[in-house]
Design a protein around this motif. Structure first.
Motif, PDB file in Angstrom:
ATOM      1  N   ALA A   1      13.909  -3.337  -4.053  1.00  0.00           N
ATOM      2  CA  ALA A   1      14.107  -2.611  -5.326  1.00  0.00           C
ATOM      3  C   ALA A   1      13.340  -1.276  -5.187  1.00  0.00           C
ATOM      4  N   ALA A   2      13.082  -0.918  -4.300  1.00  0.00           N
ATOM      5  CA  ALA A   2      12.286   0.615  -4.036  1.00  0.00           C
ATOM      6  C   ALA A   2      11.419   0.470  -5.367  1.00  0.00           C
ATOM      7  N   ASP A   3      10.736  -0.527  -5.321  1.00  0.00           N
ATOM      8  CA  ASP A   3       9.624  -0.549  -6.422  1.00  0.00           C
ATOM      9  C   ASP A   3       8.000   0.005  -5.797  1.00  0.00           C
ATOM     10  N   LEU A   4       8.053   1.372  -6.039  1.00  0.00           N
ATOM     11  CA  LEU A   4       6.800   2.152  -5.485  1.00  0.00           C
ATOM     12  C   LEU A   4       5.401   1.462  -6.368  1.00  0.00           C
ATOM     13  N   PRO A   5       5.315   1.035  -7.431  1.00  0.00           N
ATOM     14  CA  PRO A   5       4.120   0.386  -7.706  1.00  0.00           C
ATOM     15  C   PRO A   5       3.854  -0.745  -7.069  1.00  0.00           C
ATOM     16  N   ALA A   6       5.098  -1.769  -6.787  1.00  0.00           N
ATOM     17  CA  ALA A   6       4.475  -2.987  -6.022  1.00  0.00           C
ATOM     18  C   ALA A   6       4.225  -2.612  -4.473  1.00  0.00           C
ATOM     19  N   LEU A   7       4.790  -1.582  -3.895  1.00  0.00           N
ATOM     20  CA  LEU A   7       4.247  -1.209  -2.750  1.00  0.00           C
ATOM     21  C   LEU A   7       3.094  -0.769  -2.504  1.00  0.00           C
ATOM     22  N   ARG A   8       2.519   0.094  -3.491  1.00  0.00           N
ATOM     23  CA  ARG A   8       1.155   0.647  -3.611  1.00  0.00           C
ATOM     24  C   ARG A   8       0.414  -0.371  -3.663  1.00  0.00           C
ATOM     25  N   ALA A   9       0.594  -1.415  -4.484  1.00  0.00           N
ATOM     26  CA  ALA A   9      -0.347  -2.579  -4.810  1.00  0.00           C
ATOM     27  C   ALA A   9      -0.514  -3.471  -3.556  1.00  0.00           C
ATOM     28  N   LEU A  10       0.246  -3.420  -2.692  1.00  0.00           N
ATOM     29  CA  LEU A  10       0.128  -4.429  -1.540  1.00  0.00           C
ATOM     30  C   LEU A  10      -1.201  -4.604  -0.827  1.00  0.00           C
ATOM     31  N   ASP A  11      -1.688  -5.804  -0.774  1.00  0.00           N
ATOM     32  CA  ASP A  11      -3.279  -6.184  -0.455  1.00  0.00           C
ATOM     33  C   ASP A  11      -3.399  -5.711   1.028  1.00  0.00           C
ATOM     34  N   ALA A  12      -4.185  -4.668   1.181  1.00  0.00           N
ATOM     35  CA  ALA A  12      -4.220  -4.275   2.892  1.00  0.00           C
ATOM     36  C   ALA A  12      -5.185  -5.228   3.431  1.00  0.00           C
ATOM     37  N   PRO A  13      -6.412  -5.659   2.870  1.00  0.00           N
ATOM     38  CA  PRO A  13      -7.168  -6.910   3.686  1.00  0.00           C
ATOM     39  C   PRO A  13      -6.218  -8.074   3.669  1.00  0.00           C
ATOM     40  N   LEU A  14      -5.527  -8.459   2.828  1.00  0.00           N
ATOM     41  CA  LEU A  14      -4.502  -9.691   2.862  1.00  0.00           C
ATOM     42  C   LEU A  14      -3.499  -9.480   4.160  1.00  0.00           C
ATOM     43  N   ALA A  15      -3.152  -8.192   4.117  1.00  0.00           N
ATOM     44  CA  ALA A  15      -2.037  -8.078   4.971  1.00  0.00           C
ATOM     45  C   ALA A  15      -2.570  -7.858   6.610  1.00  0.00           C
ATOM     46  N   HIS A  16      -3.794  -7.487   6.454  1.00  0.00           N
ATOM     47  CA  HIS A  16      -4.601  -7.528   7.836  1.00  0.00           C
ATOM     48  C   HIS A  16      -4.857  -8.980   8.413  1.00  0.00           C
ATOM     49  N   GLU A  17      -4.962 -10.063   7.546  1.00  0.00           N
ATOM     50  CA  GLU A  17      -5.338 -11.108   7.780  1.00  0.00           C
ATOM     51  C   GLU A  17      -3.912 -12.190   8.029  1.00  0.00           C
ATOM     52  N   LEU A  18      -2.856 -11.579   7.556  1.00  0.00           N
ATOM     53  CA  LEU A  18      -1.502 -12.188   7.844  1.00  0.00           C
ATOM     54  C   LEU A  18      -0.803 -11.456   8.894  1.00  0.00           C
ATOM     55  N   LYS A  19      -1.509 -10.574   9.587  1.00  0.00           N
ATOM     56  CA  LYS A  19      -1.222  -9.588  10.589  1.00  0.00           C
ATOM     57  C   LYS A  19       0.267  -9.063  10.405  1.00  0.00           C
ATOM     58  N   ALA A  20       0.317  -8.607   9.149  1.00  0.00           N
ATOM     59  CA  ALA A  20       1.632  -7.904   8.712  1.00  0.00           C
ATOM     60  C   ALA A  20       1.609  -6.293   9.179  1.00  0.00           C
ATOM     61  N   ALA A  21       2.401  -5.846  10.171  1.00  0.00           N
ATOM     62  CA  ALA A  21       2.402  -4.504  10.616  1.00  0.00           C
ATOM     63  C   ALA A  21       3.095  -3.734   9.821  1.00  0.00           C
ATOM     64  N   GLY A  22       3.771  -4.124   8.832  1.00  0.00           N
ATOM     65  CA  GLY A  22       4.601  -2.937   8.160  1.00  0.00           C
ATOM     66  C   GLY A  22       3.661  -2.541   6.836  1.00  0.00           C
ATOM     67  N   ARG A  23       2.672  -3.283   6.442  1.00  0.00           N
ATOM     68  CA  ARG A  23       1.935  -2.745   5.314  1.00  0.00           C
ATOM     69  C   ARG A  23       1.577  -1.276   5.125  1.00  0.00           C
ATOM     70  N   ALA A  24       1.052  -0.662   6.363  1.00  0.00           N
ATOM     71  CA  ALA A  24       0.818   0.737   6.173  1.00  0.00           C
ATOM     72  C   ALA A  24       2.040   1.547   6.311  1.00  0.00           C
ATOM     73  N   PRO A  25       3.014   1.272   7.106  1.00  0.00           N
ATOM     74  CA  PRO A  25       4.257   2.129   6.920  1.00  0.00           C
ATOM     75  C   PRO A  25       4.983   2.065   5.897  1.00  0.00           C
ATOM     76  N   TRP A  26       4.974   0.898   5.070  1.00  0.00           N
ATOM     77  CA  TRP A  26       5.751   0.735   3.846  1.00  0.00           C
ATOM     78  C   TRP A  26       4.845   1.515   2.635  1.00  0.00           C
ATOM     79  N   GLN A  27       3.706   1.549   2.748  1.00  0.00           N
ATOM     80  CA  GLN A  27       3.110   2.431   1.992  1.00  0.00           C
ATOM     81  C   GLN A  27       3.279   3.887   2.049  1.00  0.00           C
ATOM     82  N   VAL A  28       3.310   4.204   3.315  1.00  0.00           N
ATOM     83  CA  VAL A  28       3.907   5.858   3.691  1.00  0.00           C
ATOM     84  C   VAL A  28       5.022   5.875   3.172  1.00  0.00           C
ATOM     85  N   LEU A  29       6.137   4.931   3.090  1.00  0.00           N
ATOM     86  CA  LEU A  29       7.186   5.442   2.263  1.00  0.00           C
ATOM     87  C   LEU A  29       7.151   5.629   0.896  1.00  0.00           C
TER      88      LEU A  29
END
Length: 236
Positions: free
Chosen positions: A178-206
């Motif tokens: 949906a190109a939802d910028l607030p939702a991308l900004r709100a992605l939980d970085a510590p949770l992403a790390h625990e889940l080994k989600a390599a896309g979190r940082a690039p998605w927030q750059v986007l």
């Protein structure tokens, strides 16, 4: 200003030579990636940046002509980022090498191509600022964003099964589709790390790059082969 974006997964298995006999299992993901690159080409950018995760902290740039290889995965295959422009001494990390492979297979040409690697621990605000800086670097910028969702979707996944993984991936897919910028900004970085989600940082750059661009999104692919969340989306 950002005029288009393609979001693709970054497993080396996306490269058929690496996947070998299992290559057909990702045919649908590859096809979606090439469809997404078609949207980038149609946007007629004057600069393309490939953004993807790197094992190093912080962020680092790679110029046009940078090379990468899949020798670490048992395949004697080298890729180059765009046209040959000298001989950079720093090799592309695997995720950016997959991006270079996609561009090569799509015969991308005519537009300068560079890459930005972002370390998984990079804080959300620094990711957003990196995106803002990219958007300010060209009148018509396109980005190819490489990154995977969680690696914890099944018992055989690289990170084993984590019951939070499916919800995290679903939220990321909704936001990217949906190109939802607030939702991308709100992605939980510590949770992403625990889940080994390599896309979190690039998605927030986007998300940072797209501020003020008013782009719409479309989800092209979402699945979790091998227990890892793979998402393909386009913004234009």
């Amino acid at each position: 200003m950002l005029v288009a974006a393609a979001v693709c997964p970054c497993p080396p298995l996306l490269v058929p030579e690496v996947a070998a006999g299992a290559a057909p299992e990702l045919d649908a993901a590859r096809a979606a990636c090439f469809d997404a690159l078609g949207v980038l080409a149609a946007s007629r950018p004057d600069r393309l940046i490939v953004v993807g995760p790197t094992p190093f902290a912080g962020r680092g740039t790679h110029p046009q002509g940078a090379t990468g290889s899949f020798r670490g995965f048992g395949v004697d295959l080298e890729v180059r980022l765009g046209a040959a422009d000298g001989a950079p001494d720093r090799e592309l990390p695997p995720a950016l090498a997959v991006g270079a492979w996609l561009l090569g297979r799509a015969h991308w040409a005519g537009v300068p191509v560079e890459a930005l690697g972002v370390g998984e621990p990079l804080e959300p605000e620094r990711c957003l600022q990196a995106g803002r800086d990219l958007a300010a670097s060209a009148d018509r910028l396109a980005v190819l964003v490489m990154g995977d969702g969680s690696a914890c979707r099944t018992l055989k996944a690289p990170g084993y099964l984590d019951e939070r993984a499916a919800d995290f991936d679903a939220a990321a897919a909704r936001a990217l589709g949906a190109a939802d910028l607030p939702a991308l900004r709100a992605l939980d970085a510590p949770l992403a790390h625990e889940l080994k989600a390599a896309g979190r940082a690039p998605w927030q750059v986007l998300a940072g790059a797209a501020e003020g661009a008013e782009l719409g999104g479309r989800l092209l692919y979402e699945d979790a082969p091998y227990g890892v969340g793979y998402i393909v989306a386009v913004w234009s």
